[in-house]
Design a protein around this motif. Structure first.
Motif, PDB file in Angstrom:
ATOM      1  N   PRO A  79       0.909  -0.991  -0.039  1.00 29.83           N
ATOM      2  CA  PRO A  79       0.226  -0.403   0.162  1.00 29.83           C
ATOM      3  C   PRO A  79       1.230   1.199   0.262  1.00 29.83           C
ATOM      4  O   PRO A  79       1.682   1.529   1.223  1.00 29.83           O
ATOM      5  N   ALA A  82       0.021   4.251   2.165  1.00 31.43           N
ATOM      6  CA  ALA A  82       0.796   3.890   3.437  1.00 31.43           C
ATOM      7  C   ALA A  82       1.827   4.147   3.369  1.00 31.43           C
ATOM      8  O   ALA A  82       2.816   3.693   5.208  1.00 31.43           O
ATOM      9  N   ALA A  85       3.251   7.343   5.156  1.00 26.87           N
ATOM     10  CA  ALA A  85       2.033   7.907   5.811  1.00 26.87           C
ATOM     11  C   ALA A  85       3.598   7.081   6.832  1.00 26.87           C
ATOM     12  O   ALA A  85       3.757   8.042   7.398  1.00 26.87           O
ATOM     13  N   TRP A  86       3.898   6.003   6.694  1.00 22.25           N
ATOM     14  CA  TRP A  86       4.510   5.253   7.245  1.00 22.25           C
ATOM     15  C   TRP A  86       6.014   5.408   7.682  1.00 22.25           C
ATOM     16  O   TRP A  86       6.599   5.907   8.908  1.00 22.25           O
ATOM     17  N   ASP A  90       3.277   8.186  10.807  1.00 25.57           N
ATOM     18  CA  ASP A  90       1.816   8.161  10.573  1.00 25.57           C
ATOM     19  C   ASP A  90       0.981   6.913  10.895  1.00 25.57           C
ATOM     20  O   ASP A  90       1.853   6.444   9.612  1.00 25.57           O
ATOM     21  N   ASN A  91       0.782   6.404  11.531  1.00 24.73           N
ATOM     22  CA  ASN A  91       0.976   5.031  11.614  1.00 24.73           C
ATOM     23  C   ASN A  91      -0.760   4.428  10.938  1.00 24.73           C
ATOM     24  O   ASN A  91      -2.209   4.510  11.037  1.00 24.73           O
ATOM     25  N   ALA A  92      -0.685   5.211   9.659  1.00 24.69           N
ATOM     26  CA  ALA A  92      -2.262   5.183   8.690  1.00 24.69           C
ATOM     27  C   ALA A  92      -2.797   3.630   8.252  1.00 24.69           C
ATOM     28  O   ALA A  92      -2.164   3.154   8.398  1.00 24.69           O
ATOM     29  N   ASN A  93      -4.296   3.225   8.632  1.00 24.77           N
ATOM     30  CA  ASN A  93      -4.955   2.115   8.789  1.00 24.77           C
ATOM     31  C   ASN A  93      -4.588   1.951   7.508  1.00 24.77           C
ATOM     32  O   ASN A  93      -5.760   2.471   6.161  1.00 24.77           O
ATOM     33  N   VAL A  94      -4.691   0.380   6.922  1.00 29.16           N
ATOM     34  CA  VAL A  94      -5.265  -0.221   5.257  1.00 29.16           C
ATOM     35  C   VAL A  94      -5.961  -1.390   5.643  1.00 29.16           C
ATOM     36  O   VAL A  94      -4.645  -2.195   6.558  1.00 29.16           O
ATOM     37  N   TRP A  97      -3.421  -4.624   6.338  1.00 28.44           N
ATOM     38  CA  TRP A  97      -2.546  -4.495   7.473  1.00 28.44           C
ATOM     39  C   TRP A  97      -1.777  -3.963   8.742  1.00 28.44           C
ATOM     40  O   TRP A  97      -3.339  -2.782   8.978  1.00 28.44           O
ATOM     41  N   ALA A 111       5.942  -3.721   8.417  1.00 23.51           N
ATOM     42  CA  ALA A 111       4.508  -3.022   8.532  1.00 23.51           C
ATOM     43  C   ALA A 111       3.370  -4.746   8.109  1.00 23.51           C
ATOM     44  O   ALA A 111       4.620  -5.792   7.025  1.00 23.51           O
ATOM     45  N   ARG A 113       1.075  -8.039   6.425  1.00 22.09           N
ATOM     46  CA  ARG A 113      -0.109  -8.506   6.031  1.00 22.09           C
ATOM     47  C   ARG A 113      -0.658  -9.068   6.150  1.00 22.09           C
ATOM     48  O   ARG A 113      -0.683 -10.589   5.438  1.00 22.09           O
TER      49      ARG A 113
END
Length: 128
Positions: A79, A82, A85-86, A90-94, A97, A111, A113
């Motif tokens: 992703p 994401a 962001a990571w 920033d702990n982006a939600n996907v 994952w 990360a 999955r």
């Protein structure tokens, strides 16, 4: 700049590892993958309209999306939004994952999955 590795629990299992240089944004950018010996493995470029993979030895491949491009280049759909962001902490939600940013200050990101199958693990080590 840094190193990236991806392990995919497919049959047979796949693993991918390279140095990388990431430029741009999730909407428009460029990712260069470099072998341990310093050879450019591929240059991935994307815009809102298309994504391309230039691996040097082959004709440039075109894809309808950056997700399809990432799946072709690395063996799993990383992703990209994401990942940006990571990299910023920033702990982006996907969906599917989960990211462990507990060592982000040390330049390390993990990360995983879980869904959809196959499971995958992405590790990033940033040059300090």
């Amino acid at each position: 700049m840094g190193r990236i590795s991806l392990q995919v629990q497919s049959e047979p299992a796949q693993s991918f590892s390279a140095s990388f240089e990431l430029k741009g944004k999730p909407e428009r950018g460029e990712l260069t993958l470099i072998s341990p010996l310093g050879n450019v493995l591929g240059i991935l470029r994307w815009t809102p309209l298309e994504a391309t993979l230039d691996s040097g030895s082959q004709q440039t491949q075109r894809f309808s999306s950056v997700d399809a491009l990432m799946a072709q280049a690395t063996g799993a759909a990383i992703p990209l939004g994401a990942l940006f962001a990571w990299l910023q902490g920033d702990n982006a939600n996907v969906s599917g994952w989960s990211a462990d940013l507990s060592r982000h200050s040390e330049g390390r990101i993990l990360a995983r999955r879980a869904q959809p199958a196959p499971q995958a693990e992405l590790r990033v080590i940033l040059d300090q």
